[in-house]
Design a protein around this motif. Sequence first.
Motif, PDB file in Angstrom:
ATOM      1  N   MET A  43      51.938  58.786  49.291  1.00 15.03           N
ATOM      2  CA  MET A  43      51.664  57.355  49.311  1.00 15.03           C
ATOM      3  C   MET A  43      50.650  57.070  50.415  1.00 15.03           C
ATOM      4  SD  MET A  43      53.418  55.867  46.947  1.00 15.03           S
ATOM      5  CE  MET A  43      53.473  54.162  47.379  1.00 15.03           C
ATOM      6  N   ALA A  44      49.812  56.112  50.126  1.00 16.50           N
ATOM      7  CA  ALA A  44      48.822  55.705  51.113  1.00 16.50           C
ATOM      8  C   ALA A  44      49.497  54.884  52.202  1.00 16.50           C
ATOM      9  CB  ALA A  44      47.729  54.889  50.444  1.00 16.50           C
ATOM     10  N   PRO A  45      48.990  54.946  53.431  1.00 17.86           N
ATOM     11  CA  PRO A  45      49.558  54.138  54.517  1.00 17.86           C
ATOM     12  C   PRO A  45      49.397  52.636  54.211  1.00 17.86           C
ATOM     13  CG  PRO A  45      48.056  55.823  55.373  1.00 17.86           C
ATOM     14  CD  PRO A  45      47.931  55.845  53.893  1.00 17.86           C
ATOM     15  N   ARG A  46      50.260  51.831  54.840  1.00 19.43           N
ATOM     16  CA  ARG A  46      50.251  50.375  54.628  1.00 19.43           C
ATOM     17  C   ARG A  46      48.897  49.758  54.975  1.00 19.43           C
ATOM     18  NH1 ARG A  46      54.686  47.744  53.257  1.00 19.43           N
ATOM     19  NH2 ARG A  46      56.725  48.620  53.641  1.00 19.43           N
ATOM     20  N   GLU A  47      48.249  50.280  56.010  1.00 17.79           N
ATOM     21  CA  GLU A  47      46.951  49.731  56.389  1.00 17.79           C
ATOM     22  C   GLU A  47      45.940  49.849  55.240  1.00 17.79           C
ATOM     23  OE1 GLU A  47      48.197  52.502  58.482  1.00 17.79           O
ATOM     24  OE2 GLU A  47      49.491  50.957  59.327  1.00 17.79           O
ATOM     25  N   GLU A  48      45.959  50.987  54.569  1.00 14.19           N
ATOM     26  CA  GLU A  48      45.040  51.187  53.454  1.00 14.19           C
ATOM     27  C   GLU A  48      45.415  50.297  52.281  1.00 14.19           C
ATOM     28  OE1 GLU A  48      43.966  55.188  52.355  1.00 14.19           O
ATOM     29  OE2 GLU A  48      44.145  55.846  54.440  1.00 14.19           O
ATOM     30  N   PRO A  55      50.375  46.624  45.014  1.00 20.90           N
ATOM     31  CA  PRO A  55      51.755  47.006  45.323  1.00 20.90           C
ATOM     32  C   PRO A  55      51.920  48.456  45.783  1.00 20.90           C
ATOM     33  CG  PRO A  55      51.480  46.728  42.953  1.00 20.90           C
ATOM     34  CD  PRO A  55      50.199  46.328  43.598  1.00 20.90           C
ATOM     35  N   TRP A  56      51.041  49.357  45.319  1.00 17.68           N
ATOM     36  CA  TRP A  56      51.169  50.745  45.755  1.00 17.68           C
ATOM     37  C   TRP A  56      49.802  51.414  45.692  1.00 17.68           C
ATOM     38  CZ3 TRP A  56      49.857  54.633  42.351  1.00 17.68           C
ATOM     39  CH2 TRP A  56      49.794  54.275  40.994  1.00 17.68           C
ATOM     40  N   ALA A  57      49.659  52.456  46.436  1.00 15.71           N
ATOM     41  CA  ALA A  57      48.421  53.241  46.451  1.00 15.71           C
ATOM     42  C   ALA A  57      48.778  54.654  46.886  1.00 15.71           C
ATOM     43  CB  ALA A  57      47.412  52.629  47.412  1.00 15.71           C
ATOM     44  N   VAL A  58      47.966  55.567  46.448  1.00 20.17           N
ATOM     45  CA  VAL A  58      48.184  56.962  46.835  1.00 20.17           C
ATOM     46  C   VAL A  58      46.933  57.497  47.500  1.00 20.17           C
ATOM     47  CG1 VAL A  58      49.851  57.458  45.008  1.00 20.17           C
ATOM     48  CG2 VAL A  58      47.436  57.863  44.593  1.00 20.17           C
ATOM     49  N   GLN A  59      47.139  58.487  48.306  1.00 21.28           N
ATOM     50  CA  GLN A  59      46.026  59.164  48.952  1.00 21.28           C
ATOM     51  C   GLN A  59      46.036  60.592  48.415  1.00 21.28           C
ATOM     52  OE1 GLN A  59      46.249  58.915  53.176  1.00 21.28           O
ATOM     53  NE2 GLN A  59      44.265  59.894  53.485  1.00 21.28           N
ATOM     54  N   LEU A  60      44.949  60.973  47.784  1.00 21.84           N
ATOM     55  CA  LEU A  60      44.892  62.284  47.151  1.00 21.84           C
ATOM     56  C   LEU A  60      44.696  63.399  48.169  1.00 21.84           C
ATOM     57  CD1 LEU A  60      42.696  61.543  44.022  1.00 21.84           C
ATOM     58  CD2 LEU A  60      45.146  61.928  44.089  1.00 21.84           C
ATOM     59  N   THR A  61      45.345  64.514  47.897  1.00 22.67           N
ATOM     60  CA  THR A  61      45.123  65.724  48.685  1.00 22.67           C
ATOM     61  C   THR A  61      43.853  66.392  48.162  1.00 22.67           C
ATOM     62  OG1 THR A  61      46.368  67.103  47.158  1.00 22.67           O
ATOM     63  CG2 THR A  61      47.613  66.065  48.962  1.00 22.67           C
ATOM     64  N   ASP A  62      43.414  67.443  48.817  1.00 17.33           N
ATOM     65  CA  ASP A  62      42.255  68.195  48.336  1.00 17.33           C
ATOM     66  C   ASP A  62      42.514  68.737  46.930  1.00 17.33           C
ATOM     67  OD1 ASP A  62      40.943  67.684  50.680  1.00 17.33           O
ATOM     68  OD2 ASP A  62      41.390  69.636  51.585  1.00 17.33           O
ATOM     69  N   ASP A  63      43.734  69.230  46.696  1.00 11.99           N
ATOM     70  CA  ASP A  63      44.079  69.743  45.369  1.00 11.99           C
ATOM     71  C   ASP A  63      44.054  68.625  44.335  1.00 11.99           C
ATOM     72  OD1 ASP A  63      44.382  72.362  46.199  1.00 11.99           O
ATOM     73  OD2 ASP A  63      46.513  72.110  46.671  1.00 11.99           O
ATOM     74  N   GLY A  64      44.477  67.436  44.714  1.00 13.37           N
ATOM     75  CA  GLY A  64      44.447  66.295  43.806  1.00 13.37           C
ATOM     76  C   GLY A  64      43.033  65.936  43.395  1.00 13.37           C
ATOM     77  N   TRP A  65      42.122  65.884  44.386  1.00 18.00           N
ATOM     78  CA  TRP A  65      40.721  65.601  44.081  1.00 18.00           C
ATOM     79  C   TRP A  65      40.150  66.670  43.148  1.00 18.00           C
ATOM     80  CZ3 TRP A  65      38.395  61.192  44.549  1.00 18.00           C
ATOM     81  CH2 TRP A  65      38.774  60.298  45.551  1.00 18.00           C
TER      82      TRP A  65
END
Length: 156
Positions: free
Chosen positions: A1-6, A19-29
């Motif tokens: 999950m992405a931090p609240r600031e983002e 309502p929600w966001a994710v931060q991709l890892t290198d593998d995700g990208w």
Amino acid sequence: MAPREEQAELSAKAGRPVPWAVQLTDDGWDALLYAQVRAAPPTVEAPVPGLQQVGLRRSELDALRRFLALRGRLRCEPASGLESAVEAARFNAASNRWVVYVSGEQMDSMARAFYLERLGGSAAPANRFARVYGVSYTPPPLLLTPEPEHGGASGG
């Protein structure tokens, strides 16, 4: 999950709550990039003049790969350039075939590979190749040398 600031920054940019966001890892990208390339239609290269387009079933492509894996151990080597043609095979979803572009000599070599497949497993690739493309491999006849004649009974 992405931090609240983002999430807050995204909400401000979107002009509505996110309502929600994710931060991709290198593998995700990398997975997203790979999926994008995989989903793109294959680029169709214009065939080189003098080469014939051949559509292969997966089992036929596998038989060719087995044949090519024996390079250096076969008495009759695969035709020059066949390995690179097989490596360049592209899947055509419309025909459900792997498309390769080969020369006449490479076609003969493919027919020999399918002949060997017939001897060791399935006759289907050789039969279909001969039916569709008119190319089949017929082994040279065995030359039996006659036994030297023994001249009469020898005393011993």
